[in-house]
Design a protein around this motif. Structure first.
Motif, PDB file in Angstrom:
ATOM      1  N   SER A 211      34.977  46.343  45.627  1.00  0.00           N
ATOM      2  CA  SER A 211      36.406  46.386  45.998  1.00  0.00           C
ATOM      3  C   SER A 211      36.604  47.215  47.256  1.00  0.00           C
ATOM      4  CB  SER A 211      37.247  47.005  44.875  1.00  0.00           C
ATOM      5  OG  SER A 211      37.176  46.240  43.711  1.00  0.00           O
TER       6      SER A 211
ATOM      7  N   ARG B  76      41.425  41.478  48.880  1.00  0.00           N
ATOM      8  CA  ARG B  76      41.641  42.117  47.594  1.00  0.00           C
ATOM      9  C   ARG B  76      40.817  41.354  46.550  1.00  0.00           C
ATOM     10  NH1 ARG B  76      45.774  45.371  45.079  1.00  0.00           N
ATOM     11  NH2 ARG B  76      46.542  44.421  43.156  1.00  0.00           N
ATOM     12  N   MET B  77      40.244  42.083  45.591  1.00  0.00           N
ATOM     13  CA  MET B  77      39.332  41.446  44.639  1.00  0.00           C
ATOM     14  C   MET B  77      39.849  41.520  43.201  1.00  0.00           C
ATOM     15  SD  MET B  77      36.790  40.334  46.461  1.00  0.00           S
ATOM     16  CE  MET B  77      35.499  39.998  45.261  1.00  0.00           C
ATOM     17  N   PRO B  78      39.522  40.515  42.395  1.00  0.00           N
ATOM     18  CA  PRO B  78      39.869  40.580  40.965  1.00  0.00           C
ATOM     19  C   PRO B  78      38.802  41.376  40.210  1.00  0.00           C
ATOM     20  CG  PRO B  78      38.905  38.455  41.464  1.00  0.00           C
ATOM     21  CD  PRO B  78      38.927  39.223  42.758  1.00  0.00           C
ATOM     22  N   LEU B  79      38.652  42.644  40.569  1.00  0.00           N
ATOM     23  CA  LEU B  79      37.579  43.469  39.994  1.00  0.00           C
ATOM     24  C   LEU B  79      38.116  44.815  39.565  1.00  0.00           C
ATOM     25  CD1 LEU B  79      34.755  43.156  42.689  1.00  0.00           C
ATOM     26  CD2 LEU B  79      34.725  42.123  40.406  1.00  0.00           C
ATOM     27  N   GLU B  80      37.511  45.378  38.531  1.00  0.00           N
ATOM     28  CA  GLU B  80      37.728  46.777  38.190  1.00  0.00           C
ATOM     29  C   GLU B  80      36.364  47.421  37.942  1.00  0.00           C
ATOM     30  OE1 GLU B  80      41.864  47.619  36.160  1.00  0.00           O
ATOM     31  OE2 GLU B  80      40.776  46.098  35.020  1.00  0.00           O
ATOM     32  N   SER B  81      36.218  48.672  38.365  1.00  0.00           N
ATOM     33  CA  SER B  81      34.939  49.374  38.267  1.00  0.00           C
ATOM     34  C   SER B  81      34.956  50.378  37.125  1.00  0.00           C
ATOM     35  CB  SER B  81      34.642  50.097  39.588  1.00  0.00           C
ATOM     36  OG  SER B  81      34.529  49.151  40.622  1.00  0.00           O
TER      37      SER B  81
ATOM     38  N   PRO C  63      37.791  39.504  35.470  1.00  0.00           N
ATOM     39  CA  PRO C  63      38.603  39.192  34.287  1.00  0.00           C
ATOM     40  C   PRO C  63      37.894  38.279  33.283  1.00  0.00           C
ATOM     41  CG  PRO C  63      39.933  39.037  36.268  1.00  0.00           C
ATOM     42  CD  PRO C  63      38.517  39.236  36.721  1.00  0.00           C
TER      43      PRO C  63
ATOM     44  N   ARG D 114      47.682  36.679  41.620  1.00  0.00           N
ATOM     45  CA  ARG D 114      47.793  38.047  42.158  1.00  0.00           C
ATOM     46  C   ARG D 114      48.337  38.989  41.088  1.00  0.00           C
ATOM     47  NH1 ARG D 114      45.003  38.839  46.953  1.00  0.00           N
ATOM     48  NH2 ARG D 114      44.274  36.703  47.007  1.00  0.00           N
TER      49      ARG D 114
ATOM     50  N   PHE E  67      45.450  38.729  37.755  1.00  0.00           N
ATOM     51  CA  PHE E  67      44.010  39.004  37.852  1.00  0.00           C
ATOM     52  C   PHE E  67      43.622  40.057  38.890  1.00  0.00           C
ATOM     53  CE2 PHE E  67      43.543  34.470  36.241  1.00  0.00           C
ATOM     54  CZ  PHE E  67      43.100  34.857  34.992  1.00  0.00           C
ATOM     55  N   TYR E  68      44.424  40.235  39.941  1.00  0.00           N
ATOM     56  CA  TYR E  68      43.993  41.104  41.038  1.00  0.00           C
ATOM     57  C   TYR E  68      44.472  42.533  40.813  1.00  0.00           C
ATOM     58  CZ  TYR E  68      42.075  37.237  43.618  1.00  0.00           C
ATOM     59  OH  TYR E  68      41.291  36.182  43.997  1.00  0.00           O
ATOM     60  N   ARG E  69      43.570  43.501  41.052  1.00  0.00           N
ATOM     61  CA  ARG E  69      43.875  44.899  40.782  1.00  0.00           C
ATOM     62  C   ARG E  69      43.494  45.778  41.967  1.00  0.00           C
ATOM     63  NH1 ARG E  69      46.694  42.804  37.940  1.00  0.00           N
ATOM     64  NH2 ARG E  69      46.830  42.796  35.674  1.00  0.00           N
ATOM     65  N   ASP E  70      44.058  46.981  42.021  1.00  0.00           N
ATOM     66  CA  ASP E  70      43.807  47.885  43.148  1.00  0.00           C
ATOM     67  C   ASP E  70      42.381  48.422  43.161  1.00  0.00           C
ATOM     68  OD1 ASP E  70      46.072  47.678  44.539  1.00  0.00           O
ATOM     69  OD2 ASP E  70      47.001  49.543  43.831  1.00  0.00           O
ATOM     70  N   ASN E  71      41.923  48.948  42.053  1.00  0.00           N
ATOM     71  CA  ASN E  71      40.544  49.462  41.930  1.00  0.00           C
ATOM     72  C   ASN E  71      40.145  50.437  43.040  1.00  0.00           C
ATOM     73  OD1 ASN E  71      38.166  49.549  40.439  1.00  0.00           O
ATOM     74  ND2 ASN E  71      37.179  47.954  41.648  1.00  0.00           N
TER      75      ASN E  71
END
Ligand code: FAD
Ligand code: ZN
Lengths: 417, 104
Positions: free
Chosen positions: A243, A252-257, A345, B42, B45-49
């Motif tokens: 990200s 922007r990415m559909p990701l969480e770390s 997701p 958006r 599914f899309y997040r700040d992270n």
């Protein structure tokens, strides 16, 4: 680079192993490359190797902010399997298992791939139904996976407690015999060595701090802690930091770390013949060739880049391990650590082009990408070289989160895997 | 394990009493059926992270059971401030000062 062989080992044995030399070069960066790969984990190094080997693209650099293999590649519990539910996943992960089978020969480096079998335990009716559904789906896709009774599971893995009175009774198991483990560091080193031998520059201690684009948006290179380096194409393979890197190109990415932890015990003699995973109680275990029990825990619940996680997560995992393998209750744990995993997701990776011309991304492997390392690098190299996906990674796009055509292994497995 | 200050109970409690509930300040669209696929994606599914300060929701599940928001540094995992759901994003300079006071 000197090739490894029985003859070479014998020759070196005669001269006190003084002739081995460096296994890969440590060059100064050129002013520009055809392709820059960001991140020298297994996936990034494999990508560079296959770019050189399969596509003849050797003017390639792999830039790494730390040391090679110091990310999740060097922190993972090395479980390899391909018994995923959906067709796309079966195709991708089984492609990798097939490459694992010949990888040591291909790289001339022993990656210690050991198909000792991965057994996934069922503890209740729901588990049984889920695992059996996987077995049937796998068979349709030509992926081996079979059902074991509790007695067969106990025979395959003698330390397993299959007594009816167990805290987590074993009601059956799914076994993929081609599954197993490999040596994580050797995978990074083997790919680095083989890529370097084909002319790829592996550059450590070189963090990418920006992605430069021309007026029409096309990628022109990267800013790094060692100055600007030009590139026609850039592939981001940065796991938990994806990200952050993609943000540098306004994507922007559909990701969480999330943090994910593992730990090892003191080394003991061989006592654990396979890999056992239990999704319901969230623990997995195998024994390394050094003799340590290698135990994986679940992710922490919050996003983080700290590379540490909560102690209670490890404690929960160890409690489960001790219930399932009472023989280990008196083992001492030696080390624990965390990695930062990038989670999508639908829990499936993204191996694709991006909206920015010349920028490609390979990420979202989350808690389970080590097993895919050779396959991932292979199809990502194809994607970069041809500006078009390989048939195997066609479905693993960014667009699937808009079209809704997800590859929902999250719903299929319900836990980290 | 994190130590989390619940703004309702006004007490710092261990993390195992809480559930993380994702990025904060995402408003559910009023007329969700009218969104384009792009807009829905958006939102959904899309997040700040971010690597740095993140705004996130928590629920004090095994306490008052209420949702609240927090600003936390994802590099150190330190909380800057927690505040009731529905309040605007706080001024973090002030929060950082408050935090520093609390620490001495
Ligand atoms: C505890 C744990 C257990 C796991 N267990 C398993 C398992 O049993 N089986 C399995 O299949 N998978 C497992 N995984 C997941 C697996 O480790 C990863 O999916 C896989 O290793 C990812 O490889 P990679 O090459 O993409 O990432 P990494 O190895 O993390 O490489 C990414 C690299 O990018 C570098 N980087 C980041 N930012 C920058 C920058 N700005 N500039 C330059 N370089 C940068 C990093 O330093 C890093 O070296 C586990 C992960 C963890 C943390
Ligand atoms: Zn409360």
């Amino acid at each position: 680079m000197r090739r490894f062989s029985g003859f070479a080992v014998a020759r070196e044995a005669m001269r006190a192993h003084k002739g081995w030399g460096r296994q890969w070069d440590s060059p100064e960066p050129r002013s520009s490359y055809d392709v820059i790969i960001v991140g020298a984990g297994g996936h990034g190094l494999a990508t560079a190797y296959y770019l050189a080997k399969e596509h003849g693209i050797t003017n390639v650099a792999v830039l790494e902010k730390g040391w090679l293999g110091g990310g999740n590649t060097g922190r993972n519990t090395t479980i390899i399997r391909s018994n995923y539910l959906y067709d796309e996943s079966a195709g991708l992960y089984d492609h990798a298992v097939k490459l694992w089978e010949g990888l040591s020969q291909d790289l001339n480096y022993n990656v210690m791939y050991s198909p000792r079998g991965v057994m996934m335990l069922a503890h209740n009716v729901h588990d049984e139904q889920v695992l059996k559904r996987h077995i049937h789906a796998n068979r349709l896709n030509g992926v081996d996976n079979e059902w074991l009774t509790p007695e067969q599971a106990g025979e395959y893995c003698p330390p397993l407690n299959i007594s009816k009175g167990a805290r987590y009774p074993v009601t059956g198991a799914a076994l993929q015999r081609r599954g197993g483990t490999a040596r994580h560091d050797a995978v990074a080193w083997g790919y680095a060595r083989a890529a370097s031998a084909r002319g790829v520059h592996v550059i450590e201690n070189c963090a990418v701090t920006g992605i430069r684009r021309s007026g029409n948006g096309q990628v022109t290179g990267v800013e790094t802690t060692r100055g600007f380096i030009g590139a026609k194409k850039v592939g981001v393979v940065a796991a938990g930091h994806t990200s952050v890197l993609m943000e540098m190109a306004d994507v922007r990415m559909p990701l969480e770390s999330f943090p994910l932890q593992a730990l090892v015990s003191e080394p003991v003699k061989p006592c654990f013949p396979c890999v056992v995973m239990s999704n319901s109680v969230h623990a997995y275990i195998s024994q390394s060739d050094k003799g340590e029990l290698v135990i994986g825990a679940g992710t922490d619940q919050y996003t983080s880049y700290s590379q540490t996680g909560g102690l209670h997560i490890l404690k929960d995992t160890l409690e489960a391990i001790c219930e399932m393998f009472p023989v280990f209750t008196r083992m001492k744990m030696l080390r624990s650590w965390g990695g930062i995993v990038d989670v999508t997701p639908d829990r499936s990776p993204i191996i694709a082009r991006t909206p920015v011309p010349g920028l490609y991304v390979n990420c979202g492997w989350g808690t389970g990408g080590f097993k895919a390392t050779p396959g991932s690098g292979h199809v990502f190299a194809h994607t970069i070289a041809n500006d078009n996906p390989h048939p195997i990674n066609e479905g693993f796009t960014l667009e699937r989160f808009t079209t809704g055509r997800l590859i929902d292994e999250a719903a299929a497995a319900a836990v980290a895997h | 394990m994190l130590l989390i200050h619940c703004p309702y109970c006004e007490e710092a409690r261990p993390e195992i009493e809480f559930r993380h509930a994702g990025e904060a300040h995402i408003a559910r669209p009023a007329d969700i059926a009218s969104l384009t696929d792009e807009e829905f994606s958006r939102f959904f599914f899309y997040r700040d992270n971010p690597k740095g300060i993140t705004f996130e929701r928590w629920r004090h599940l095994h306490g008052c059971a209420r949702f609240f928001n927090a600003a936390r540094d994802t590099v150190t995992d330190k909380f800057l401030v927690t505040y009731p759901a529905g309040e605007a994003k706080p001024d973090l300079v002030e929060a950082a000062n408050e935090n520093a006071k609390g620490a001495t």
